[in-house]
Every structure is written in structure tokens, then in C-alpha cells.
Design an enzyme around this catalytic site. Structure first.
Site, PDB file in Angstrom:
ATOM      1  N   ARG A 149       0.821  -1.227   0.000  1.00 21.86           N
ATOM      2  CA  ARG A 149       0.000   0.000   0.000  1.00 21.86           C
ATOM      3  C   ARG A 149       0.853   1.276   0.000  1.00 21.86           C
ATOM      4  O   ARG A 149       0.459   2.278   0.600  1.00 21.86           O
ATOM      5  CB  ARG A 149      -0.941   0.035   1.200  1.00 21.86           C
ATOM      6  CG  ARG A 149      -2.068  -0.970   1.150  1.00 21.86           C
ATOM      7  CD  ARG A 149      -3.192  -0.431   0.262  1.00 21.86           C
ATOM      8  NE  ARG A 149      -4.307  -1.364   0.228  1.00 21.86           N
ATOM      9  CZ  ARG A 149      -5.384  -1.251   1.001  1.00 21.86           C
ATOM     10  NH1 ARG A 149      -5.510  -0.267   1.834  1.00 21.86           N
ATOM     11  NH2 ARG A 149      -6.342  -2.139   0.904  1.00 21.86           N
ATOM     12  N   ARG A 183      -3.418   6.680   1.048  1.00 21.22           N
ATOM     13  CA  ARG A 183      -3.950   7.883   1.690  1.00 21.22           C
ATOM     14  C   ARG A 183      -3.021   8.571   2.667  1.00 21.22           C
ATOM     15  O   ARG A 183      -3.280   9.707   3.049  1.00 21.22           O
ATOM     16  CB  ARG A 183      -5.265   7.532   2.398  1.00 21.22           C
ATOM     17  CG  ARG A 183      -6.406   7.347   1.428  1.00 21.22           C
ATOM     18  CD  ARG A 183      -7.626   6.809   2.109  1.00 21.22           C
ATOM     19  NE  ARG A 183      -7.336   5.486   2.628  1.00 21.22           N
ATOM     20  CZ  ARG A 183      -8.268   4.634   3.058  1.00 21.22           C
ATOM     21  NH1 ARG A 183      -9.528   4.993   3.069  1.00 21.22           N
ATOM     22  NH2 ARG A 183      -7.923   3.455   3.502  1.00 21.22           N
ATOM     23  N   ARG A 242      -6.563  11.488  -6.064  1.00 23.20           N
ATOM     24  CA  ARG A 242      -7.816  10.748  -5.903  1.00 23.20           C
ATOM     25  C   ARG A 242      -9.006  11.707  -6.006  1.00 23.20           C
ATOM     26  O   ARG A 242     -10.018  11.383  -6.619  1.00 23.20           O
ATOM     27  CB  ARG A 242      -7.809  10.055  -4.544  1.00 23.20           C
ATOM     28  CG  ARG A 242      -8.977   9.132  -4.307  1.00 23.20           C
ATOM     29  CD  ARG A 242      -8.859   8.598  -2.888  1.00 23.20           C
ATOM     30  NE  ARG A 242      -9.928   7.700  -2.531  1.00 23.20           N
ATOM     31  CZ  ARG A 242     -11.165   8.093  -2.257  1.00 23.20           C
ATOM     32  NH1 ARG A 242     -11.499   9.368  -2.338  1.00 23.20           N
ATOM     33  NH2 ARG A 242     -12.073   7.203  -1.906  1.00 23.20           N
ATOM     34  N   ASP A 255      -6.661  -2.648  -7.466  1.00 27.08           N
ATOM     35  CA  ASP A 255      -7.207  -3.296  -6.282  1.00 27.08           C
ATOM     36  C   ASP A 255      -7.413  -4.769  -6.570  1.00 27.08           C
ATOM     37  O   ASP A 255      -7.512  -5.168  -7.731  1.00 27.08           O
ATOM     38  CB  ASP A 255      -8.538  -2.658  -5.874  1.00 27.08           C
ATOM     39  CG  ASP A 255      -8.858  -2.981  -4.423  1.00 27.08           C
ATOM     40  OD1 ASP A 255      -8.287  -2.340  -3.532  1.00 27.08           O
ATOM     41  OD2 ASP A 255      -9.637  -3.930  -4.183  1.00 27.08           O
ATOM     42  N   TYR A 266     -14.878 -11.653  -0.054  1.00 27.36           N
ATOM     43  CA  TYR A 266     -15.607 -10.423  -0.433  1.00 27.36           C
ATOM     44  C   TYR A 266     -16.808 -10.730  -1.324  1.00 27.36           C
ATOM     45  O   TYR A 266     -17.849 -10.097  -1.224  1.00 27.36           O
ATOM     46  CB  TYR A 266     -14.664  -9.437  -1.132  1.00 27.36           C
ATOM     47  CG  TYR A 266     -13.665  -8.829  -0.174  1.00 27.36           C
ATOM     48  CD1 TYR A 266     -14.029  -7.768   0.658  1.00 27.36           C
ATOM     49  CD2 TYR A 266     -12.377  -9.322  -0.078  1.00 27.36           C
ATOM     50  CE1 TYR A 266     -13.124  -7.215   1.554  1.00 27.36           C
ATOM     51  CE2 TYR A 266     -11.451  -8.783   0.804  1.00 27.36           C
ATOM     52  CZ  TYR A 266     -11.837  -7.730   1.624  1.00 27.36           C
ATOM     53  OH  TYR A 266     -10.941  -7.201   2.511  1.00 27.36           O
TER      54      TYR A 266
HETATM   55  O1  CP3 Z   1       0.231  -1.557  -2.517  1.00 25.68           O
HETATM   56  C1  CP3 Z   1      -0.111  -0.635  -3.314  1.00 25.68           C
HETATM   57  O2  CP3 Z   1       0.301   0.533  -3.217  1.00 25.68           O
HETATM   58  C2  CP3 Z   1      -0.982  -1.020  -4.497  1.00 25.68           C
HETATM   59  C3  CP3 Z   1      -2.374  -0.758  -4.361  1.00 25.68           C
HETATM   60  C4  CP3 Z   1      -3.311  -1.682  -3.611  1.00 25.68           C
HETATM   61  C5  CP3 Z   1      -4.567  -1.237  -3.160  1.00 25.68           C
HETATM   62  N1  CP3 Z   1      -5.264  -2.279  -2.692  1.00 25.68           N
HETATM   63  C6  CP3 Z   1      -5.016   0.164  -3.245  1.00 25.68           C
HETATM   64  C7  CP3 Z   1      -6.139   0.593  -2.394  1.00 25.68           C
HETATM   65  C8  CP3 Z   1      -3.234  -3.050  -3.327  1.00 25.68           C
HETATM   66  C9  CP3 Z   1      -2.093  -4.022  -3.544  1.00 25.68           C
HETATM   67  C10 CP3 Z   1      -4.482  -3.412  -2.749  1.00 25.68           C
HETATM   68  C11 CP3 Z   1      -4.827  -4.795  -2.357  1.00 25.68           C
HETATM   69  C12 CP3 Z   1      -6.037  -5.038  -1.583  1.00 25.68           C
HETATM   70  N2  CP3 Z   1      -7.270  -4.471  -1.715  1.00 25.68           N
HETATM   71  C13 CP3 Z   1      -6.137  -6.040  -0.586  1.00 25.68           C
HETATM   72  C14 CP3 Z   1      -5.059  -6.999  -0.202  1.00 25.68           C
HETATM   73  C15 CP3 Z   1      -4.006  -6.372   0.594  1.00 25.68           C
HETATM   74  C16 CP3 Z   1      -4.396  -6.055   1.990  1.00 25.68           C
HETATM   75  O3  CP3 Z   1      -4.354  -4.861   2.341  1.00 25.68           O
HETATM   76  O4  CP3 Z   1      -4.703  -6.988   2.719  1.00 25.68           O
HETATM   77  C17 CP3 Z   1      -7.461  -6.011  -0.079  1.00 25.68           C
HETATM   78  C18 CP3 Z   1      -8.031  -6.872   1.022  1.00 25.68           C
HETATM   79  C19 CP3 Z   1      -8.158  -5.023  -0.826  1.00 25.68           C
HETATM   80  C20 CP3 Z   1      -9.603  -4.687  -0.722  1.00 25.68           C
HETATM   81  C21 CP3 Z   1      -9.795  -3.285  -0.333  1.00 25.68           C
HETATM   82  N3  CP3 Z   1      -9.511  -2.202  -1.158  1.00 25.68           N
HETATM   83  C22 CP3 Z   1     -10.264  -2.773   0.881  1.00 25.68           C
HETATM   84  C23 CP3 Z   1     -10.675  -3.626   2.074  1.00 25.68           C
HETATM   85  C24 CP3 Z   1     -10.259  -1.381   0.777  1.00 25.68           C
HETATM   86  C25 CP3 Z   1     -10.746  -0.377   1.782  1.00 25.68           C
HETATM   87  C26 CP3 Z   1      -9.726  -0.324   2.858  1.00 25.68           C
HETATM   88  C27 CP3 Z   1      -9.536   1.064   3.384  1.00 25.68           C
HETATM   89  O5  CP3 Z   1      -8.442   1.276   3.887  1.00 25.68           O
HETATM   90  O6  CP3 Z   1     -10.459   1.888   3.277  1.00 25.68           O
HETATM   91  C28 CP3 Z   1      -9.738  -1.033  -0.483  1.00 25.68           C
HETATM   92  C29 CP3 Z   1      -9.535   0.320  -1.017  1.00 25.68           C
HETATM   93  C30 CP3 Z   1      -8.140   0.692  -1.403  1.00 25.68           C
HETATM   94  N4  CP3 Z   1      -7.316  -0.068  -2.172  1.00 25.68           N
HETATM   95  C31 CP3 Z   1      -7.465   1.918  -1.094  1.00 25.68           C
HETATM   96  C32 CP3 Z   1      -6.228   1.868  -1.733  1.00 25.68           C
HETATM   97  C33 CP3 Z   1      -5.173   2.941  -1.763  1.00 25.68           C
HETATM   98  C34 CP3 Z   1      -8.076   3.074  -0.296  1.00 25.68           C
HETATM   99  C35 CP3 Z   1      -9.080   3.695  -1.176  1.00 25.68           C
HETATM  100  C36 CP3 Z   1      -9.166   5.190  -1.054  1.00 25.68           C
HETATM  101  O7  CP3 Z   1      -8.363   5.900  -1.689  1.00 25.68           O
HETATM  102  O8  CP3 Z   1     -10.073   5.642  -0.346  1.00 25.68           O
END
Ligand code: CP3
Length: 354
Positions: free
Chosen positions: A27, A31, A40, A77, A154
Site C-alpha cells: 500500500r 492515503r 484521488r 485493487d 468479499y
Molecule cells: O500496494 C499498493 O500501493 C498497491 C495498491 C493496492 C490497493 N489495494 C489500493 C487501495 C493493493 C495491492 C491493494 C490490495 C487489496 N485491496 C487487498 C489486499 C491487501 C491487503 O491490504 O490486505 C485487499 C483486502 C483489498 C480490498 C480493499 N480495497 C479494501 C478492504 C479497501 C478499503 C480499505 C480502506 O483502507 O479503506 C480497499 C480500497 C483501497 N485499495 C485503497 C487503496 C489505496 C483506499 C481507497 C481510497 O483511496 O479511499
């Protein structure tokens, strides 16, 4: 293709000698960075950001402008696959991901299909191509996907979950249905990752975020088995270079031997396992990636540096270690603290690679 200027990350994954331990952060584009929040905002929503190749490229590169990271990770994602299967993904403010049409019945499972990575998911491949071009060989680009089990949680729950009641309910009551869902998803992940590799991803990681919620037997039957199916189907060499595969099961510390036996190149580990002990257990079979508790980044830079030193010392001398956090960076971390972390890894690791 352009020569890679910094290939430490790929070399460490393949256990080839390096001058310092490579580092990236799960990640890393996100944010906690004000420039991410600005892009964003410009995109409109998180999924609009993922679907716009230029903006996805911009946020992928943002952490590389600030820090001396050894790898970039595609901005996207894991939920793109179920979205492409027609489940209707949205990110509700403060709620996380939500599917309008979750998979609950036999008919729902039968309706699932393997999406065309250059069709419904072409926007992801376009992002990979755009990012590779912009990177111009600076560091390697990591592609990724969720594991079938993690995607299934999910897809069946319809959102994040605390107890996994629905997905475990299906697993226990209708294992046949669950296997069908996981098989279609594993085929989708294989074709999706192979398309990312063809588009330019130089390593791939499978995020098994929820594998650790299973019993040892169920982990093997419902999560690891499908990651094995994917590993068996992946393109392992492209453009004259090996394409390493990293498996990351959060909470998977007790299953490292079985994970290493899949034939993957590296295991991601979280902070609940000691990395030195993990190294003893997997021997020469795989490299290791991890494993600092992401919460340490709330502490002061001196404390962060101490923790980096402890982990490097635990892993010990030689290659085969990619430094990372044990899970994604938290959104309220100070960007300067991430910088202190990354610099410490490079400064303190050189002595282990003489
Ligand atoms: O690592 C990176 O920089 C690459 C980007 C990346 C994102 N999601 C961007 C993201 C990667 C590799 C993921 C994987 C992901 N997504 C996982 C597996 C990794 C982990 O963290 O366990 C999972 C379970 C998801 C599903 C997901 N996407 C969730 C549960 C959420 C909401 C979580 C939150 O913090 O609100 C997301 C959204 C998401 N994916 C964001 C980002 C930067 C936040 C979205 C935003 O900008 O509001």
C-alpha cells in the site's frame, strides 16, 4: 526492452547476491500521502482512479518520487476481478468495498465466468503498460491479485466481514459450490496475472489476506490448493528474465513449509512470525519478504531504525530477503516516518551483503 537500473528486488527474490536489502511497502501508494489524496480527489472516486491509466500511473510513481524504494507496485485493487464478473463493486465512504450482487446461491456461482483480461479488465493492463513506460527501467514493477479464498470472502460476504459467517457457511455446508467458485476464481486470477506479465509486470504477488482465518486443514483445501493451481499456470519467464512469484498469507506463519512447496519464489510474512526462524524453516527453497509491524511507523524515527536493525539481524547475512511491512501501511502514518524506515533498511543492511 529498457535495461533495469535497479534490479535488487528481483535479484533478492531469486536469491542472487545484492549490495543492500531491497525494500518496498505494501500500500505504498495511498492515503497517508497528501499527493495521493489530491490525485484521488481529481479522479472522483477510488475506482475512477484505478480505471484511468494516466492517473493510476501518477499515483504509482508518487512514493518513488519521495523515497528510494526498490520496486513499484501497480496501482489497482484485488476486487477488480469480481467487479469484472459483474458483481457491482462500489466503495462506500467509510464503509470499505461493497458488492451490490454478492454470490450466495448455486445460480450465483454458476453465473460466474472468467473475465477477459484484455476485455473487461483492459484498464488494468493499460495501467501496467503506462507505468512500465513511465518507469523507464528505474525499478521493477510488481503486478498483483487477491488469492481465490480472499476474493471469495468479499464475493460471498458482499463487503468486509468480522466473522466470515456467510463465506464459511458456504464452505462448510456446500463445499462443492465453494470449490466451484474458487476454481473459476483461480482460473480468472491465472489469466489476469499472465496478462499483467505480458503487459510488463516483472514480479507478481498474490495477496491472501484472509487465509489466516482458516483451520490448517481448511487452509490447505480452500486457500493453498487454489494458489497452487495459480502458481502452476503462471508465466515464469518473460522478456529474457524470470518473473518471481510471491505468496503472502496474512497470519500464515504456521504454514510456511507448505506454502514454499508450491514452487513459488518467495513468501510474504507478517510480523507475528520471527523472520530468522522462518528462514531456518524454509531453508533455500524460497526468499522471504517482510515483516515489520506497520504500527511501528507511528513511533519516532529512532525507534523505527532500531526495529529495522532487529529484523535485519534476525534474518542474518546473505541474500533472499526483501524488506517490507507485514501488512499495508496505515493511512495516518507521517510520510517522514516511512522515509526513515526506507533509508534505515538501505543504510543498515549493507553490512549483511559483504
Ligand atoms: O500496494 C499498493 O500501493 C498497491 C495498491 C493496492 C490497493 N489495494 C489500493 C487501495 C493493493 C495491492 C491493494 C490490495 C487489496 N485491496 C487487498 C489486499 C491487501 C491487503 O491490504 O490486505 C485487499 C483486502 C483489498 C480490498 C480493499 N480495497 C479494501 C478492504 C479497501 C478499503 C480499505 C480502506 O483502507 O479503506 C480497499 C480500497 C483501497 N485499495 C485503497 C487503496 C489505496 C483506499 C481507497 C481510497 O483511496 O479511499
Amino acid at each position: 526492452m529498457t535495461e533495469l537500473k535497479n534490479d535488487r528486488f528481483l535479484r533478492a527474490l531469486l536469491k542472487q547476491p545484492v549490495d543492500a536489502t531491497p525494500v518496498w511497502m505494501m500500500r505504498q501508494a495511498g492515503r497517508y500521502l497528501p499527493e495521493y489524496r489530491a490525485t484521488r480527489e481529481k479522479a472522483g472516486s477510488f475506482m475512477d482512479l484505478c480505471k484511468n491509466a494516466e492517473l493510476a500511473c501518477e499515483v504509482t510513481l508518487q512514493p518513488l518520487e519521495r523515497y528510494s524504494l526498490d520496486a513499484a507496485i501497480l496501482f489497482s485493487d484485488i476486487l477488480t476481478i469480481p467487479d469484472a464478473m459483474g458483481l457491482g463493486l462500489r466503495f462506500a465512504a467509510g464503509e470499505g468495498p461493497v458488492f451490490d450482487k454478492p454470490v450466495r446461491s448455486e445460480a450465483d456461482v454458476n453465473n460466474l465466468f472468467v473475465p477477459d483480461p484484455e476485455g473487461e479488465l483492459k484498464y488494468v493492463m493499460n495501467a501496467v503498460r503506462t507505468i512500465r513506460k513511465a518507469l523507464d527501467g528505474r525499478v521493477p514493477l510488481i503486478g498483483f491479485s487477491g488469492s481465490p479464498w480472499t476474493l471469495a470472502t468479499y464475493m460471498v460476504e458482499g463487503s468486509g466481514s468480522k466473522d466470515y459467517a456467510k463465506v464459511k457457511g458456504m464452505m462448510f455446508d456446500r463445499p462443492d459450490l465453494m470449490h466451484k467458485l474458487l476454481d473459476t476464481t483461480a482460473q480468472s486470477v491465472t489469466s489476469y496475472l499472465n496478462a499483467q506479465i505480458a503487459a510488463g509486470a516483472q514480479a507478481v504477488q498474490i495477496f491472501d489476506t484472509w487465509g489466516g482465518t482458516l483451520t490448517p486443514r481448511d487452509y490447505k483445501e480452500f486457500s493453498l490448493r487454489y494458489m497452487q493451481q495459480i502458481v502452476d499456470g503462471l508465466t515464469r519467464e518473460n522478456d529474457g528474465r524470470k518473473v518471481p512469484v510471491i505468496l503472502f498469507t496474512k497470519g500464515g506463519g504456521q504454514w510456511l513449509e507448505a506454502m514454499a512447496d508450491t514452487g513459488c519464489d518467495a513468501l510474504g510474512i507478517d510480523w507475528t512470525t520471527d523472520i530468522g526462524e522462518a528462514r531456518k524453516r524454509v531453508g533455500d527453497k524460497v526468499a522471504l519478504q517482510g515483516n515489520m509491524d506497520p504500527s511501528i511507523l507511528y513511533a519516532q524515527p529512532e525507534r523505527i531504525r532500531e526495529e529495522v536493525a532487529t529484523i535485519l539481524e534476525s534474518y542474518g547475512a546473505g541474500t533472499g530477503h526483501v524488506f517490507n511491512l507485514g501488512h499495508g501501511i496505515h493511512q495516518h502514518v507521517e510520510p517522514e516516518h516511512a522515509g526513515a524506515f526506507i533509508n534505515s533498511v538501505h543504510e543498515l543492511s549493507a553490512k549483511y551483503h559483504k
